[in-house]
Each structure stands twice: as C-alpha cells, then as structure tokens.
Design a protein around this motif. Structure first.
Motif: not given
Length: 388
Positions: A224-233
């Motif tokens: 989930f943390t890896d996923h968040l790092l890829q989000q532009d928000r």
C-alpha cells in the motif's frame, strides 16, 4: 489446443467435493484429504515438458536434492537435469498455468474461490524419496497427485521452530500429524496457512499445487505504501494547533498517539484511496505473464475485430492474467495492475469479462457500442488474442 479439446478436458476433470461443506468446515481451518477428489485424473504435463519449461528464463524454477541427509537447492533456468536421474531429487516450476494451457484448465476447477485470492499453479516432479522437507506455508493450497505415489504427513496449526537449510529452504521441526496418507493419482490434499506438512515420493511422481494468497498486514501495508508513492495527490499532514507547553519533553502522550493513529486510519478508510489499491494490487501477478503486444501495423481496429469475432474466430485471454472489479467502485476494471474506466452502459458486459475472461457475446456487444475502447486496447496490448 482447440476449443473442442479444451471443452473435453473440462468435462473429463470434475471436482468431487461438496463445496459448501468444505468452505464451512475446512477452508482456512484445518487440512483435508479427499480420496479421488478428481476421478479418472490424467496428467496434463509430462516430466519432459517440465524440464523444457525449467530451461526458460521467464519460468521460475527450482531443483531440490537431498543426499546423505543434507539438503541442496538451486534456482533455474536449468540446462543440466542429471540430478533427476538419482533418488531424492525434485524439480519445481511456478506458475505453470501461465505457460502450459492444459494446466490452466485444472485451475478452473477451483473457481469457487475468488480470483483475487488465486496465486498460481506450481507443479513438481520428484524421483523416489524426493521432496522439499517439512515446512510451513502461509497460503492455502490444494495439492493434486498426478502420476506415481507420494507419502504425505500434515499437521494442524501448531507452534514449531523454523530454520533455514542450505540458505534456500525453510524447514520446520518435528510435528504431530493429523493426516498421514499415501496419495495416488486424482487424490487431493487441502492445506490451510500455518499447517506443517511434508511429502516424499514413493515412486517418480508429479504433484500439482493450486495456491491461494493469504496476505498479512505487513505485506498489505508495504505494498500500500508503494502504491501511495506512485500517486500524484496530496495527503493530510499531522497538525496540533491545540498544543500546550509540556513538562515531559521526551514523551509522546496518549492524545498525540491517538491523533497519529487516526491520521493513518483516516487514510485507509478513504474509498478513493484504498479501493484502487486493492484492484491494482490483486490484479497484478506475482509471476511472469506471456504477454505479446501487437506491433503497430498488426493492431486491431474496431471494425476488423468485430468482423473476426462475428465470423466465429475465438478470442482467448493470456493465461494467468487477472480481470478484477470491485462492487464499491463501479465502472472500473483492473487488469494487470492498471485501472480502466468503462462506461456505465456496458459495465455489466465488462463485468462478464471479469467473470469468464472470454465471453464472446459480451465482447461483441461492447465492440458494437461506442464504449469499445478499453476492450480494443486490451487486444492490442496482447491481453486478449485470436486463437488460430
């Protein structure tokens, strides 16, 4: 493999299991031995084909040997299979369903378990006395016996010491078995997470292991943390305008820990954050997929694809590729770790593709509408292809 041959294979392989009783009594609770769980079972792959797959870079393979009480393990790809000429050797290939279509039909017998839980089909070939030693897995697995016989011992969940052998194999200590059986072709063994087990070939044997994910909190949080790092928000930052002078300089007080905990909980409880993560994460494969995108000059357009399917051409899905949707996230389909928005007018048809993968009627209905673009792109990306 022709469509007729595939249908014949599916008709021949029938799971002899009371599914509702199994789910309410055994699933994630305790192991189960199912005598002739697949009646009249015939092997879907040969040892020679296993060796051929193990020579490929894309296929994750291992060879495990035990000699004079000592364990050895090697990772593929392999060119030398001489260890399999001796007793005590095992060749294991992961995700065989991705590379050997008939083996994919075996996986379909277990579609009463949601697709997001499915991991892969591992197949092992063992010479007499071959195995991988006593160990504990943290996922659900159905082991189907192919050719030969294999002696299995399985225990219920129990606290055991675990240790590493040969820096590549994780083993466990002695355990009390609740199942002690010799498996023959067509027999099935279900093993829940955390149950110790060991199997050794009595004669040269093939075993098919259908594995299902059982992620823990650490795995989910890490991904989930890896996923968040890829989000532009942007995300909510900790704030404490109510701060007062404190005497205990080195303390994080209860009020502050509650606020920090709430900060994290609020993030996880935001549907627009957590739901796309679930879709992207669980539509991703842990193993290589045989995806071949079409060159620009070979790509389909809407008209030509409709003509091909209307003429009776059969569309196939890349083996192992997952199409997933979430009830709480309408009009989204997740494929190979990516999210696609689809129009509500064809949402039910795209759901059909998630359920069956190659619903030809649903495909034609989508392509004949003005909402065809996601499906057309999947053909050109190589996710779907025309068989023949």
């Amino acid at each position: 493999m022709s469509l007729q041959s595939k249908e014949l294979t599916r008709m021949t392989m029938q799971l002899q299991l009371d599914i509702n009783h199994f789910l309410s009594t055994y699933w994630q609770r305790k192991p189960l031995f199912i005598k002739q769980g697949i009646a009249n079972f015939s092997d879907l792959i040969s040892p020679e084909e296993m060796a051929g797959l193990a020579m490929e870079e894309e296929v994750q393979s291992r060879m495990v040997m035990r000699k004079d009480g000592k364990w050895q393990a090697q990772c593929g790809p392999f060119t030398d299979f001489s260890p399999l000429e001796n007793n005590g050797a095992t060749l294991l290939n992961q995700a065989v369903n991705h590379w050997h279509p008939p083996c994919g039909d075996l996986v379909e017998l277990f579609q009463f378990i949601p697709n997001w839980r499915f991991d892969d089909l591992m197949i092992s070939y063992s010479t007499p006395e071959g195995g991988v030693g006593p160990h504990i897995d943290q996922y659900c697995v159905f082991i189907i016996q192919g050719q030969g016989k294999r002696h299995w011992r399985v225990g219920e969940k129990q606290d055991l010491e675990e240790f590493t052998s040969d820096q590549a194999l994780k083993h466990c200590g002695l355990f009390q078995a609740c199942i002690d059986v010799v498996m023959e072709p067509g027999d099935i063994l279900y093993i829940p997470p955390g149950c110790p087990h060991e199997g050794y070939a009595i004669e040269s044997s093939l075993n098919y292991s259908v594995g299902f994910r059982a992620p823990d909190q650490k795995e989910l949080l890490n991904d989930f943390t890896d996923h968040l790092l890829q989000q532009d928000r942007s995300y909510t930052r900790y704030s404490d305008p109510e701060l007062r002078a404190e005497q205990n300089y080195g303390e994080i007080n209860a009020h502050e820990t509650n606020k920090l905990t709430a900060l994290l909980s609020d993030l996880v409880n935001q549907p627009d954050v957590i739901l796309p993560f679930f879709g992207q994460h669980f539509s991703s494969s842990n193993h290589e997929l045989d995806i071949l995108p079409l060159a620009e000059q070979e790509q389909w357009d809407q008209v030509s694809l409709i003509e091909a399917l209307a003429a009776g051409e059969i569309a196939e899905k890349v083996a192992g590729l997952k199409f997933i949707y979430l009830t709480q996230l309408p009009n989204s389909v997740f494929v190979n770790g990516l999210q696609y928005q689809v129009d509500s007018n064809v949402w039910s048809d795209y759901q059909s593709l998630c359920q069956a993968g190659c619903n030809q009627i649903a495909m034609l209905k989508i392509l004949q509408s003005k909402y065809y673009q996601p499906l057309l792109s999947w053909f050109n990306l190589g996710y779907f292809f025309i068989d023949g």
